[in-house]
Design a protein around this motif. Structure first.
Motif, PDB file in Angstrom:
ATOM      1  N   ARG A 183     -10.407  35.031 -25.089  1.00 35.21           N
ATOM      2  CA  ARG A 183     -11.102  34.300 -26.207  1.00 35.21           C
ATOM      3  C   ARG A 183     -12.410  34.985 -26.779  1.00 35.21           C
ATOM      4  O   ARG A 183     -13.372  34.359 -27.314  1.00 35.21           O
ATOM      5  N   GLU A 184     -12.548  36.147 -26.451  1.00 39.76           N
ATOM      6  CA  GLU A 184     -14.016  36.944 -26.531  1.00 39.76           C
ATOM      7  C   GLU A 184     -14.106  36.935 -28.195  1.00 39.76           C
ATOM      8  O   GLU A 184     -15.406  36.492 -28.373  1.00 39.76           O
ATOM      9  N   HIS A 185     -13.346  36.848 -29.019  1.00 37.97           N
ATOM     10  CA  HIS A 185     -13.660  37.008 -30.362  1.00 37.97           C
ATOM     11  C   HIS A 185     -14.047  35.387 -30.814  1.00 37.97           C
ATOM     12  O   HIS A 185     -15.024  35.324 -31.749  1.00 37.97           O
ATOM     13  N   ILE A 186     -13.618  34.337 -30.221  1.00 35.81           N
ATOM     14  CA  ILE A 186     -14.174  33.197 -30.676  1.00 35.81           C
ATOM     15  C   ILE A 186     -15.549  32.832 -29.861  1.00 35.81           C
ATOM     16  O   ILE A 186     -16.408  32.352 -30.699  1.00 35.81           O
ATOM     17  N   LYS A 188     -17.792  35.424 -29.331  1.00 30.66           N
ATOM     18  CA  LYS A 188     -18.629  36.108 -30.191  1.00 30.66           C
ATOM     19  C   LYS A 188     -19.162  35.373 -31.390  1.00 30.66           C
ATOM     20  O   LYS A 188     -20.472  35.208 -31.787  1.00 30.66           O
ATOM     21  N   GLY A 189     -18.043  34.521 -32.113  1.00 31.04           N
ATOM     22  CA  GLY A 189     -18.785  33.771 -33.216  1.00 31.04           C
ATOM     23  C   GLY A 189     -19.648  32.298 -32.785  1.00 31.04           C
ATOM     24  O   GLY A 189     -20.440  32.189 -33.522  1.00 31.04           O
ATOM     25  N   GLU A 236     -21.338  35.660 -21.743  1.00 32.10           N
ATOM     26  CA  GLU A 236     -21.243  36.645 -22.733  1.00 32.10           C
ATOM     27  C   GLU A 236     -22.535  37.609 -22.750  1.00 32.10           C
ATOM     28  O   GLU A 236     -22.621  38.908 -23.058  1.00 32.10           O
TER      29      GLU A 236
END
Length: 298
Positions: A183-186, A188-189, A236
């Motif tokens: 869920r890296e993209h989430i 990052k947000g 992160e």
């Protein structure tokens, strides 16, 4: 009308779900054996890990819903209150659960490490989504515990059951690490929004009224539990959320120190420090110089 239930013992929860109590402090629940039910509010004095298999009943904690779908694990710790809602009046609960009383692990190795499993402090939209392979591992762990429960209780029972629960929780820790990656993209947000919240906080008058912001303050602003938020930031950035906040404070402080019209005390108050000496101590720890020494160097 919503029904309210309090479950302080394993036997109470077993009775509610039509299960025989094989051990007074731990049980594996198969919800297909339970009677159909309506929406309810449940208060737990137990540790519960729910494994959802099909969509049937939404779990609500506080004002938010769990991200709770097929092949999902949700962790409940003693003292939590859960609302179970459904789109139909009566539904058949499905899935499995591991429930155990806090007394089960007293005196075991797990008692010393249970607080390290921070996912018991996750609350909303933070459930663990399992792959088919991971779901099989969960069932294998449940099967080992269930097998031990069918064995006559002896002097080895407590240690063996606690060890199997610890093994299961260690797998869950691995699965959560995987989920943070997938869920890296989430994530990052969330990190970007955290940075925006930090900038907004220190650009406002909030430091005067609130003081130094806590990790819980930003977790709440991002609609996350402090535990989940802290774990996400650590994974992160490699820093704890507290370290990340302090780094921001130091960066802002360095810029303010260049303004020679402001005293160090004024800068400390602008950043939310109640006592200027605490600001000077933190600055010295992080930068290697006191604020006045840093001002003179530059």
């Amino acid at each position: 009308m919503e029904q309210a239930y309090n479950f302080d013992t394993v036997s109470q929860y077993n009775d509610f779900n039509n299960h025989e109590t094989l051990h007074p402090l731990v049980s594996i629940i198969d919800f297909s054996k339970a009677n159909k039910r309506t929406g309810s509010r449940m208060t737990f004095g137990l540790y519960c890990i729910f494994l959802k298999e099909i969509h049937c009943g939404d779990l609500k904690y506080g004002c938010n819903y769990y991200d709770y779908e097929e092949g999902t694990l949700v962790f409940i710790s003693p003292g939590q209150v859960i609302d179970v809602e459904n789109k139909v009046d009566i539904y058949q609960p499905m899935g499995h659960a591991l429930v155990f009383h806090p007394d089960l692990i007293k005196g075991t190795a797990l008692a010393k490490t249970l607080d390290e499993y921070s996912f018991f402090g996750y609350n909303t939209n933070e459930a663990l989504h399992l792959s088919k392979k991971e779901r099989k591992i969960v069932f294998d762990c449940f099967s080992k515990i269930e097998s031990e429960l069918s064995h006559a209780v002896d002097k080895h029972s407590k240690r063996l059951i606690a060890s199997n629960i610890e093994l299961f929780l260690n797998y869950c820790e691995r699965f959560y690490d995987r989920q943070f990656i997938t869920r890296e993209h989430i994530n990052k947000g969330i990190l970007e929004r955290f940075e925006e919240e930090l900038n907004s906080f220190f650009a406002s008058e909030k430091p005067y009224s609130i003081g130094l912001p806590s990790v819980a303050y930003f977790a709440d602003a991002l609609h996350l539990s402090p535990n989940y938020f802290g774990d996400l930031i650590k994974k992160e950035t490699g820093k704890t959320a507290q370290e990340y906040i302090q780094n921001k404070i130091i960066d802002i402080a360095k810029n303010k120190i260049f303004d020679s019209e402001k005293t160090i005390n004024e800068i400390a108050y602008e950043l939310g420090f109640k006592y200027p000496q605490h600001f000077s101590r933190l600055f010295k720890q992080r930068v290697g110089y006191t604020p006045n020494e840093y001002r003179n160097l530059n």
